[in-house]
Design an enzyme around this catalytic site. Sequence first.
Site, PDB file in Angstrom:
ATOM      1  N   SER A 161       0.823  -1.207   0.000  1.00 16.31           N
ATOM      2  CA  SER A 161       0.000   0.000   0.000  1.00 16.31           C
ATOM      3  C   SER A 161       0.857   1.256   0.000  1.00 16.31           C
ATOM      4  CB  SER A 161      -0.923   0.017   1.223  1.00 16.31           C
ATOM      5  OG  SER A 161      -1.888  -1.010   1.163  1.00 16.31           O
ATOM      6  N   TYR A 185      -6.095  -3.917  -7.504  1.00 17.80           N
ATOM      7  CA  TYR A 185      -5.985  -3.581  -6.083  1.00 17.80           C
ATOM      8  C   TYR A 185      -4.529  -3.225  -5.823  1.00 17.80           C
ATOM      9  CZ  TYR A 185      -6.543  -3.744  -1.017  1.00 17.80           C
ATOM     10  OH  TYR A 185      -6.580  -3.415   0.310  1.00 17.80           O
ATOM     11  N   ASP A 191       3.214  -3.751 -10.557  1.00 17.95           N
ATOM     12  CA  ASP A 191       2.889  -4.097  -9.177  1.00 17.95           C
ATOM     13  C   ASP A 191       3.105  -5.597  -8.979  1.00 17.95           C
ATOM     14  OD1 ASP A 191       1.707  -4.728  -6.751  1.00 17.95           O
ATOM     15  OD2 ASP A 191       0.003  -3.390  -7.018  1.00 17.95           O
ATOM     16  N   THR A 224       9.230   6.871   9.169  1.00 19.02           N
ATOM     17  CA  THR A 224      10.245   6.829  10.217  1.00 19.02           C
ATOM     18  C   THR A 224      10.918   5.470  10.348  1.00 19.02           C
ATOM     19  OG1 THR A 224       9.087   8.547  11.463  1.00 19.02           O
ATOM     20  CG2 THR A 224      10.679   7.216  12.668  1.00 19.02           C
TER      21      THR A 224
END
Length: 438
Positions: A112, A138, A237, A294
């Site tokens: 994602s 997706y 993808d 991070t």
Amino acid sequence: MSNPSLRQRDAACIAEIGRLRFSPLSLVGGRGNRLIEEGGREVLDLSGSAGPAMLGYSHPAIVEAVEQSVRSMAGASLLLYPNEPAVSLAERLLALTPGTGERRVWFGHSGSDANDCALRVLAAATGRSRFISFIGSYHGNLSGSMGISGHTAMTHTLPRPGVLLLPYPDPYRPRFSAEEVLSLLDYQFETTCPPDQVAAVFIEPLMSDGGLIVPSPGFLKALEARCRRHGIRIVVDEVKVGLARSGLLHCFQHEGLTPDLVVFGKALGGGLPLSAVVGPREIMDHAPAFALLTTAGNPVAAAAGNAALRTIETEGLVERSARIGKLFADGLRALGDRHEIIGDVRGRGLAIGVDLVEDRTTRAPVPATTTAKIIYRGYELGAAFTYVGLKANVLEFMPPLTLTEDEVAEGIAIVDRAMADVAAGKVSDADVASFMMW
């Protein structure tokens, strides 16, 4: 008062927006290709936990890599300082991923965020704001990656403004032929979607959540050629179907594609959260600190990624996936002699879909309740698998690449009996009412 079950505790504290449950399976452990549920029963995993469990569970290579990395952690992030596991993994990915010129690697936590990063940096670096994707695709569950997805399960979120969603040609249900889709794209380029506004096309070389659809031969290559003429970048993808799963190291190799950017996730971390984008320097070095996370490039996850890629080579998982995948698919096709509900068995390697139909002549899909019942009964019989497809009628088998021949036979026997038992009415609508989420 008795202690609540793990499933009850899950329902009481885990947000519904982050859950997708196909059966009562509730886990306390796992080993090899088996999941261990509350109570100690072992269940054959034919889902790979939706893809990340490429090496099954507690694989020695992953255990060793993670233990060593945790005992002397090289920081906790790639954001401020380079760390050896992440830099080594980036070097390995560049060596394994076809491409020309100088390239760079970006790390994230899931497919994602990786697709989201690719979308944002392409728009910024090219100055083009539009994208092409496919109905049924997706690409993730962040605002950007959702915005270029076209799955029916995501209609709660509108596509990104300017996205062109094309039909993905389905050889089993050829509502739109490859030629018709290419003609539609040409017409869009001539009219409402000027190609000089399009930054990239996002391609699944095997449409997984859309129903394990293998594209018509030559379609994606012809699409690539059209985009090349207009300077439109090719993003492949590989999140769910890459890294040996298809029987080749990269699924796009089946289609002869030459991608500009490749997106990895799921299997890359060997079960730990890890994703990556590999792309040309002029895109990936667009601006400093443009796509910061991070804990991306965390040395523990990167160490697991290095171990996963090494294991693909040392255990011959590319060849194994092709061989075991054929055995599994052939066994599932043979079930069609006894179960009229099986309309089509398709896929590549160990990414296999079984299209369930009410009638083989019309190819009308079964109701989602029927699919859910087969999965529920499969769980009761000792196997975990899921469903996909725009009509929720395709059984998905995405097992660990370490699946054995004996486990293939075991899985096929369970699917066989599950279908027979559902046909005999042994699973009720009430049994699956809690598992109709997708």
